[in-house]
Write a protein that holds these residues in place. Structure first.
Motif, PDB file in Angstrom:
ATOM      1  N   VAL A   1       0.699  -1.160  -0.137  1.00 38.10           N
ATOM      2  CA  VAL A   1       0.342  -0.176   0.099  1.00 38.10           C
ATOM      3  C   VAL A   1       0.920   1.177   0.526  1.00 38.10           C
ATOM      4  N   THR A   2       0.723   2.507  -0.862  1.00 36.71           N
ATOM      5  CA  THR A   2       0.862   3.809  -1.028  1.00 36.71           C
ATOM      6  C   THR A   2       0.706   4.473  -1.064  1.00 36.71           C
ATOM      7  N   GLN A   3       0.906   5.369  -0.360  1.00 41.83           N
ATOM      8  CA  GLN A   3      -0.425   6.740  -0.073  1.00 41.83           C
ATOM      9  C   GLN A   3       0.887   8.005  -0.735  1.00 41.83           C
ATOM     10  N   GLY A   4      -0.234   9.065  -1.007  1.00 44.12           N
ATOM     11  CA  GLY A   4       0.880  10.004  -1.561  1.00 44.12           C
ATOM     12  C   GLY A   4      -0.090  11.398  -2.569  1.00 44.12           C
ATOM     13  N   GLY A   5       0.091  12.121  -2.347  1.00 46.58           N
ATOM     14  CA  GLY A   5      -1.373  12.967  -3.419  1.00 46.58           C
ATOM     15  C   GLY A   5       0.143  13.819  -4.441  1.00 46.58           C
ATOM     16  N   ASN A   6      -0.887  15.331  -4.539  1.00 49.82           N
ATOM     17  CA  ASN A   6      -0.118  15.582  -5.688  1.00 49.82           C
ATOM     18  C   ASN A   6      -0.298  16.988  -5.928  1.00 49.82           C
ATOM     19  N   ILE A   7       0.043  18.209  -6.408  1.00 50.50           N
ATOM     20  CA  ILE A   7      -0.420  19.641  -6.207  1.00 50.50           C
ATOM     21  C   ILE A   7       0.365  19.923  -7.618  1.00 50.50           C
ATOM     22  N   GLY A   8      -0.067  20.914  -8.088  1.00 50.26           N
ATOM     23  CA  GLY A   8       0.379  21.420  -9.909  1.00 50.26           C
ATOM     24  C   GLY A   8       0.022  22.831  -9.827  1.00 50.26           C
ATOM     25  N   LEU A   9       0.087  23.199 -10.855  1.00 47.98           N
ATOM     26  CA  LEU A   9      -0.009  24.331 -11.820  1.00 47.98           C
ATOM     27  C   LEU A   9      -0.271  23.859 -14.013  1.00 47.98           C
ATOM     28  N   THR A  10      -1.042  23.957 -14.175  1.00 46.63           N
ATOM     29  CA  THR A  10      -1.336  23.706 -15.879  1.00 46.63           C
ATOM     30  C   THR A  10      -1.667  25.700 -16.288  1.00 46.63           C
ATOM     31  N   VAL A  11      -0.772  25.544 -17.369  1.00 42.03           N
ATOM     32  CA  VAL A  11      -0.940  26.567 -18.283  1.00 42.03           C
ATOM     33  C   VAL A  11      -1.023  26.526 -19.484  1.00 42.03           C
ATOM     34  N   ASN A  12      -2.557  27.261 -19.806  1.00 45.76           N
ATOM     35  CA  ASN A  12      -2.724  26.229 -21.631  1.00 45.76           C
ATOM     36  C   ASN A  12      -2.466  27.972 -21.947  1.00 45.76           C
ATOM     37  N   VAL A  13      -1.512  27.581 -23.438  1.00 46.78           N
ATOM     38  CA  VAL A  13      -1.473  29.029 -23.914  1.00 46.78           C
ATOM     39  C   VAL A  13      -1.748  28.801 -25.567  1.00 46.78           C
ATOM     40  N   PRO A  14      -3.081  29.386 -26.021  1.00 50.83           N
ATOM     41  CA  PRO A  14      -3.851  28.775 -27.349  1.00 50.83           C
ATOM     42  C   PRO A  14      -2.370  29.537 -27.831  1.00 50.83           C
ATOM     43  N   LEU A  15      -2.045  28.978 -28.822  1.00 50.29           N
ATOM     44  CA  LEU A  15      -0.751  29.416 -29.778  1.00 50.29           C
ATOM     45  C   LEU A  15      -1.356  29.645 -31.640  1.00 50.29           C
ATOM     46  N   PHE A  16      -2.590  28.599 -31.729  1.00 52.20           N
ATOM     47  CA  PHE A  16      -2.892  28.966 -32.687  1.00 52.20           C
ATOM     48  C   PHE A  16      -3.551  27.682 -33.328  1.00 52.20           C
ATOM     49  N   THR A  17      -4.911  28.710 -33.702  1.00 54.19           N
ATOM     50  CA  THR A  17      -6.306  27.675 -33.099  1.00 54.19           C
ATOM     51  C   THR A  17      -7.062  27.718 -34.683  1.00 54.19           C
ATOM     52  N   GLY A  18      -6.557  27.645 -36.056  1.00 56.59           N
ATOM     53  CA  GLY A  18      -6.466  27.696 -37.181  1.00 56.59           C
ATOM     54  C   GLY A  18      -7.524  28.863 -37.474  1.00 56.59           C
ATOM     55  N   PHE A  19      -7.552  29.786 -36.591  1.00 57.98           N
ATOM     56  CA  PHE A  19      -7.779  31.430 -37.064  1.00 57.98           C
ATOM     57  C   PHE A  19      -9.430  31.236 -35.900  1.00 57.98           C
ATOM     58  N   GLN A  20      -9.784  30.179 -35.179  1.00 55.26           N
ATOM     59  CA  GLN A  20     -11.140  30.019 -34.939  1.00 55.26           C
ATOM     60  C   GLN A  20     -11.312  31.102 -34.108  1.00 55.26           C
ATOM     61  N   THR A  21     -10.632  31.938 -33.202  1.00 54.23           N
ATOM     62  CA  THR A  21     -10.884  33.489 -32.096  1.00 54.23           C
ATOM     63  C   THR A  21     -11.495  33.651 -33.067  1.00 54.23           C
ATOM     64  N   THR A  22     -10.483  34.048 -33.966  1.00 52.46           N
ATOM     65  CA  THR A  22     -10.461  35.236 -35.127  1.00 52.46           C
ATOM     66  C   THR A  22     -11.992  35.029 -35.524  1.00 52.46           C
TER      67      THR A  22
END
Length: 466
Positions: free
Chosen positions: A322-343
Motif C-alpha cells: 500500500v502506498t499513499q501520496g498526493g500531488n499539486i500542480g499548476l497548468t498553463v494553457n496557451v492557445p498558440l494557433f487555433t486555425g483562426f477559430q478565435t478570429t
C-alpha cells in the motif's frame, strides 16, 4: 506533500457550507432573481392574490377575466418556465468560479507467470481554474443579460395576454349590450306595427303603412336573432380565453357608467419618452444587445491563456503493498494557433451584436408609432363616446315625438320608422364607442408599458369587486 490529504477534506467542507446554507437545489439562489408567477406579478393586485382557476361566485368582472386568462393560459406557464431555465443557466455560468472535485477508483486482477495479485487504486482530485483573463466574467455577464431579457419578455407577454383578455371580455359585453339594444328596437317596431294596424282597422291608415311597419318589425326581429348569435359566439370566445369549454355559461357583471377621462391627453413627446423608459419589450431588446456584447468579450477571451490548479490525495494497493501520496500542480494553457477559430468567433459575435443593436433601434422607433396610434385612437374614442351620448338622447326624443305624432294621426309611418331606425343606429354606435374606449384605453396603457391591474381597480370598486 503529506499535508495535502489532511487539508483537502477541510477545504471541501468549507466549500460545501455556503451551498448547504442556501440549499443544495439552488446554491446560488437564482430563483430569488425571478419575480412572482404571472397572475400576481403585475403591480397593484390586492395582496398578491393566488392564481384563480374557477369562475367567481358572483358575476364576472373585467379583473376576474384577466386573472383567469393569465392563470389558465398555457403561454403564461411557458414564459415562467423559460425564465426559470435562464436563471438556471446563470447558475451554470457562476459555477465555473468554483473548483471541481472528481473521485476515481479502480480494481483489477493481475495474472503473471510468477504469481497472481490484485491491484487497487483510488484518487481524489480537486481542479480549479485560477485565471482565464475574462472568460468566466464574460460568460456570467452574458447569462445575466439573457435572464434580464427573459424577465422583460415575460412582462411583455403578460401584458399582451392582459390586453387580449380585456378585448375578449369587452367584446362579450358589447355583444350583450347589442342584444338588449336589438330587443328594444324590436319592441319599438312592434309598437309601431300595432299602431299602424290599429289605424288600418279603423280605416285611418293605408295597407302600405301597415306593410311597411310589418316589414320593419320582421327586420328588427331578424336583427335581434343575429345579435343573439353574435353574443353566443362572443361568450364562447370569452370562455375559451379564460380556459373553459366554449359552452361554459358566464354571467357578466354590468359595466360601470363611463366618465371618459382626459388625463391621458398630455404632450405626446412626453408619452413617447415615458413609453421608451417603461416598455418591457424594449428592455428585453436592450438586454439581448448587452448579452451579445458580453458574448464578444467571451469569444475574445477564448483565445487567451488559462491557469489551473490541480491537487489531491492518491492511494494504491499493488499485491498487498500500500502506498499513499498526493500531488499539486499548476497548468498553463496557451492557445498558440487555433486555425483562426478565435478570429472568426469574434467576428461572428460582433456581427450578432450589431444585429441586436439594429433590432433595439427598430423597436425604439416602433414605440413612437405605437404610442401615437394608440393615443389618437383613444382621443377619437373619447370624443365619440361623448358625442354618442348626445346622439342617443336626441334619437330617443325624436322617436317618442314621431310615435306620438303618428298615433295622433298627424305624422306618417315613414317618419316613425325613420326615427326608430335612427335610434337603433345611435344605440349601436354608443355600444361601439364604449367598446372602442375601453379597448383603446387598455391599448394605450400597453403601448406605454403600463398595463397592469391598476387600470381596473377603479372599475372593480364600482362593480363591487375586491
Amino acid at each position: 506533500m503529506r499535508f495535502i490529504p489532511l487539508l483537502l477534506p477541510a477545504f471541501l467542507l468549507s466549500l460545501a457550507t455556503p451551498a448547504s446554507a442556501a440549499g443544495l437545489d439552488d446554491p446560488f439562489a437564482t430563483d430569488a432573481l425571478l419575480p412572482l408567477k404571472p397572475s400576481p406579478m403585475l403591480a397593484g393586485r390586492v395582496g398578491g392574490a393566488p392564481c384563480a382557476t374557477d369562475l367567481p361566485a358572483t358575476a364576472l368582472a373585467a379583473i376576474d377575466a384577466v386573472d383567469l386568462a393569465l392563470c389558465n393560459n398555457p403561454q403564461t406557464r411557458e414564459i415562467w418556465a423559460n425564465s426559470r431555465a435562464q436563471a438556471a443557466q446563470l447558475g451554470v455560468a457562476q459555477s465555473a468560479w468554483l473548483p471541481g472535485v472528481t473521485g476515481k477508483a479502480s480494481a483489477s486482477r493481475i495474472f503473471t507467470e510468477a504469481r497472481d495479485y490484485n491491484q487497487n487504486s483510488a484518487a481524489l482530485t480537486l481542479s480549479w481554474l485560477l485565471f482565464d483573463f475574462g472568460q468566466r466574467s464574460a460568460n456570467v455577464d452574458y447569462a445575466r443579460q439573457l435572464l434580464n431579457a427573459a424577465l422583460a419578455t415575460q412582462d411583455a407577454t403578460v401584458q399582451s395576454l392582459f390586453l387580449a383578455a380585456l378585448q375578449t371580455y369587452y367584446t362579450a359585453q358589447a355583444t350583450q349590450a347589442a342584444v338588449f339594444s336589438a330587443g328594444e328596437a324590436e319592441r319599438a317596431a312592434s309598437e309601431a306595427f300595432k299602431a299602424a294596424d290599429s289605424r288600418y282597422q279603423v280605416g285611418a291608415g293605408t295597407p302600405a303603412d301597415r306593410l311597411q311597419a310589418k316589414t320593419a318589425l320582421a327586420q328588427a326581429t331578424l336583427n335581434r336573432i343575429r345579435a343573439e348569435g353574435d353574443a353566443r359566439n362572443a361568450q364562447g370566445a370569452l370562455a375559451n380565453a379564460l380556459g373553459f369549454d366554449a359552452q361554459q355559461k358566464i354571467v357578466l357583471a354590468a359595466l360601470p357608467a363611463l366618465a371618459p377621462e382626459t388625463a391621458f391627453q398630455k404632450d405626446v413627446d412626453a408619452l413617447i419618452a415615458e413609453a421608451r423608459a417603461r416598455r418591457p419589450d424594449l428592455k428585453a431588446a436592450e438586454a439581448q444587445f448587452r448579452a451579445a456584447e458580453a458574448n464578444v468579450g467571451y469569444a475574445r477571451a477564448l483565445g487567451r491563456p488559462t491557469v489551473s490548479l490541480a491537487t489531491g490525495p492518491t492511494w494504491q494497493d499493488v499485491g498487498g503493498v500500500v502506498t499513499q501520496g498526493g500531488n499539486i500542480g499548476l497548468t498553463v494553457n496557451v492557445p498558440l494557433f487555433t486555425g483562426f477559430q478565435t478570429t472568426y468567433s469574434v467576428r461572428s459575435a460582433a456581427a450578432q451584436a450589431d444585429a441586436r443593436a439594429a433590432q433595439r433601434d427598430r423597436l425604439n422607433a416602433q414605440i413612437a408609432l405605437d404610442v401615437w396610434k394608440a393615443y389618437q385612437s383613444l382621443t377619437t374614442a373619447t370624443q365619440s363616446l361623448l358625442t354618442t351620448s348626445d346622439l342617443v338622447a336626441s334619437a330617443e326624443q325624436s322617436e317618442r315625438v314621431a310615435l306620438g305624432r303618428y298615433k295622433a294621426g298627424v305624422g306618417t309611418v315613414l317618419d316613425l320608422l325613420t326615427a326608430q331606425s335612427a335610434l337603433a343606429s345611435a344605440r349601436l354606435q354608443r355600444i361601439q364607442a364604449t367598446l372602442d374606449w375601453n379597448v383603446y384605453r387598455a391599448s394605450l396603457a400597453q403601448a406605454m408599458g403600463a398595463l397592469d391591474y391598476t387600470l381596473l381597480q377603479g372599475s372593480a370598486a364600482v362593480e363591487g369587486r375586491p
